[in-house]
Design an enzyme around this catalytic site. Structure first.
Site, PDB file in Angstrom:
ATOM      1  N   PHE A 172       0.886  -1.192  -0.067  1.00 26.80           N
ATOM      2  CA  PHE A 172      -0.146  -0.151  -0.042  1.00 26.80           C
ATOM      3  C   PHE A 172       0.941   1.186   0.072  1.00 26.80           C
ATOM      4  O   PHE A 172       1.662   1.473   1.122  1.00 26.80           O
ATOM      5  CB  PHE A 172      -1.090  -0.048   1.268  1.00 26.80           C
ATOM      6  CG  PHE A 172      -2.010   1.347   1.286  1.00 26.80           C
ATOM      7  CD1 PHE A 172      -2.965   0.820   0.254  1.00 26.80           C
ATOM      8  CD2 PHE A 172      -1.709   2.269   1.723  1.00 26.80           C
ATOM      9  CE1 PHE A 172      -3.898   2.025   0.314  1.00 26.80           C
ATOM     10  CE2 PHE A 172      -2.719   3.467   1.568  1.00 26.80           C
ATOM     11  CZ  PHE A 172      -3.754   3.208   1.078  1.00 26.80           C
ATOM     12  N   ASP A 218       9.371   2.410   1.572  1.00 29.05           N
ATOM     13  CA  ASP A 218       8.170   3.237   2.201  1.00 29.05           C
ATOM     14  C   ASP A 218       8.069   2.971   3.614  1.00 29.05           C
ATOM     15  O   ASP A 218       7.660   1.931   4.069  1.00 29.05           O
ATOM     16  CB  ASP A 218       7.036   2.999   1.351  1.00 29.05           C
ATOM     17  CG  ASP A 218       5.594   3.340   1.799  1.00 29.05           C
ATOM     18  OD1 ASP A 218       5.663   4.033   2.970  1.00 29.05           O
ATOM     19  OD2 ASP A 218       4.594   3.280   0.973  1.00 29.05           O
ATOM     20  N   LYS A 225       2.681   9.735   8.317  1.00 24.83           N
ATOM     21  CA  LYS A 225       1.843   9.489   9.512  1.00 24.83           C
ATOM     22  C   LYS A 225       2.265  10.187  10.822  1.00 24.83           C
ATOM     23  O   LYS A 225       1.845  11.192  11.002  1.00 24.83           O
ATOM     24  CB  LYS A 225       1.951   8.048   9.825  1.00 24.83           C
ATOM     25  CG  LYS A 225       1.046   7.332   8.586  1.00 24.83           C
ATOM     26  CD  LYS A 225       0.414   5.898   9.033  1.00 24.83           C
ATOM     27  CE  LYS A 225      -0.338   5.143   7.892  1.00 24.83           C
ATOM     28  NZ  LYS A 225      -1.662   5.796   7.689  1.00 24.83           N
TER      29      LYS A 225
HETATM   30  N1  PLP Z   1       2.402   4.221   2.616  1.00 26.17           N
HETATM   31  C1  PLP Z   1       2.013   3.270   3.650  1.00 26.17           C
HETATM   32  C2  PLP Z   1       2.784   2.307   3.912  1.00 26.17           C
HETATM   33  C3  PLP Z   1       0.873   3.617   4.100  1.00 26.17           C
HETATM   34  O1  PLP Z   1       0.607   2.768   5.325  1.00 26.17           O
HETATM   35  C4  PLP Z   1       0.088   4.544   3.974  1.00 26.17           C
HETATM   36  C5  PLP Z   1      -1.198   4.949   4.438  1.00 26.17           C
HETATM   37  O2  PLP Z   1      -1.789   4.187   4.945  1.00 26.17           O
HETATM   38  C6  PLP Z   1       0.371   5.544   2.816  1.00 26.17           C
HETATM   39  C7  PLP Z   1       1.586   5.342   2.137  1.00 26.17           C
HETATM   40  C8  PLP Z   1      -0.334   6.560   2.349  1.00 26.17           C
HETATM   41  O3  PLP Z   1      -0.269   7.612   3.432  1.00 26.17           O
HETATM   42  P1  PLP Z   1      -1.193   8.824   3.326  1.00 26.17           P
HETATM   43  O4  PLP Z   1      -2.629   8.531   3.727  1.00 26.17           O
HETATM   44  O5  PLP Z   1      -0.494   9.895   4.382  1.00 26.17           O
HETATM   45  O6  PLP Z   1      -1.245   9.630   1.932  1.00 26.17           O
END
Ligand code: PLP
Length: 395
Positions: free
Chosen positions: A143, A228, A257
């Site tokens: 994700f 990520d 986050k």
């Molecule tokens: N990357 C990861 C691993 C995530 O868990 C999330 C959101 O849950 C995101 C990216 C996307 O982040 P945002 O919701 O702040 O755009």
């Protein structure tokens, strides 16, 4: 307003992307929040891992208040002190390099995708369009966000359906399978992007061997390795960054986050040589790196480091895992317990949505992801006593 009024207004004026929500929350302190009716909840999910230091941490609140009184916003046409302070803290406590600040995880990943493509074009080659190196290999079950490019990077068709055509240039491989990724690399590849621990996919941990092999593969083929760490970064897993468990350093890392202490803030860090592929005008954000959010970020980073909350995450995280394993002994429908530090959960043999709903009715906030995985992302300040209380409700 009570929940009834809020719900009615929501129905009328908010686009229905979140469905009907069970609560309206009005106040928080530490590991606890209160709803519009005054009912208290123990929060083991902390706003999807955002409230790393708990609700209303005094150092974060003071930093926000102080900065807001001085200066809330200036454009990125000017310098601000909180931005450079936070960038320095991130760089000096990770693999070095430089930062680009965004407002969210998706935007940090967008920046990483753009930078990887731009870096791949650094050698002046004849423009071969779609045949030029631009492809990023990502993992199934990953994700990376909801913008079009990060949605395309996300290896889950359920989120992509209905939004086609998606940006091209992503290829998906099974997670933790080194042979599969070796097969996927081709002359269009420019990067590998993955979460060291897949959060939304259900806390699947990339093995140290896998990450070591990815580093080697990237080096052999001139690919960038992008981690990520939007969900698993910043102390949650027992180290400041999840990659530090394996010692495998990425070329680019994304964060968000908990970075802004609850304010919208994301960051992309890149090693100096890679970062140099971005030149003035190549990327920008109106709000990214806002001084109030960055001041909160400095408070988050300083608190993590000064109080060594990573160690606390490891200790209380192990305690939570032990409690979950005890539940697994008791209930055969808990088919797996996994996680690292305070990023953990349990896999059920059936859909877990009702369990999360029943816990909420009894004053415990948890989450169910990937249909069958009950997950926990509590704040790092949580105590064993809080965990015992939560586990008793869950049991
Ligand atoms: N990357 C990861 C691993 C995530 O868990 C999330 C959101 O849950 C995101 C990216 C996307 O982040 P945002 O919701 O702040 O755009």
């Amino acid at each position: 307003m009570d929940i009834k009024e809020i719900r009615e207004l929501d129905k009328k004026f908010i686009i229905n992307t979140y469905g009907e929500r069970p609560l309206a929350l009005v106040r928080g302190e530490g590991v606890r929040v209160w709803d519009a009716e005054g009912k208290e909840y123990l929060d083991l999910f902390s706003g999807i891992g955002v409230n790393l230091l708990g609700y209303g941490h005094p150092k974060v609140v003071a930093a926000i208040r102080e900065q807001a009184e001085k200066l809330i916003h200036v454009s990125n046409l000017y310098y601000t002190e909180p931005q450079v302070k936070l960038a320095r803290l991130l760089s000096e406590n990770s693999f070095g390099g430089k930062c680009f600040f965004s407002n969210s995880g998706a935007e940090a990943n967008e920046a990483a995708i753009k930078l990887a493509r731009k870096y791949a074009k650094r050698e002046k080659t004849e423009d071969r369009g779609q045949n030029e190196r631009h492809e990023i290999i990502t993992a199934k079950g990953s994700f990376h966000g909801r913008t079009l490019a990060t949605l395309s990077a996300t290896g889950q068709t359920k989120y992509q359906k209905g939004f086609e055509p998606l940006p091209v240039g992503f290829r998906y491989v099974p997670f933790n399978d080194i042979e599969a990724i070796k097969q996927a690399v081709n002359d269009k590849s420019c990067a590998i992007m993955l979460e060291p621990i897949q959060g939304e996919g259900g806390d699947h941990i990339a093995s140290g061997e896998y990450l070591t092999a990815l580093r080697k593969l990237s080096d052999e083929h001139g690919l960038l390795l992008i981690f990520d760490e939007v969900q698993c970064g910043l102390g949650r897993t027992g180290k400041l960054f999840a990659y530090q468990h394996s010692g495998v350093k990425p070329d680019i890392m994304t964060l968000a986050k908990p970075l802004g202490g609850g304010l919208p803030l994301g960051a992309m860090l890149a090693g100096e040589e890679v970062a140099a592929a971005f030149q003035p005008g190549n990327h920008a954000s109106t709000f990214g790196g806002n001084p109030v959010a960055c001041a909160a970020g400095v408070a988050v980073m300083e608190t993590l480091l000064e109080e060594n909350l990573m160690q606390k995450a490891e200790e209380t995280g192990n305690y939570l895992l032990q409690k979950l394993r005890e539940l697994q002994q008791k209930y055969s429908f808990i088919v797996d317990v996994r996680g690292r530090g305070l990023m953990s959960g349990m896999e059920l043999s059936f859909a877990g949505k009702d369990i999360a709903r029943k816990c909420l009715e009894r004053g415990l906030l948890i989450n169910c992801t990937a249909e069958t995985f009950i997950r926990f992302l509590p704040p790092l300040i949580i105590t064993r006593k809080d965990i015992d209380e939560g586990m008793a409700i869950l049991d």
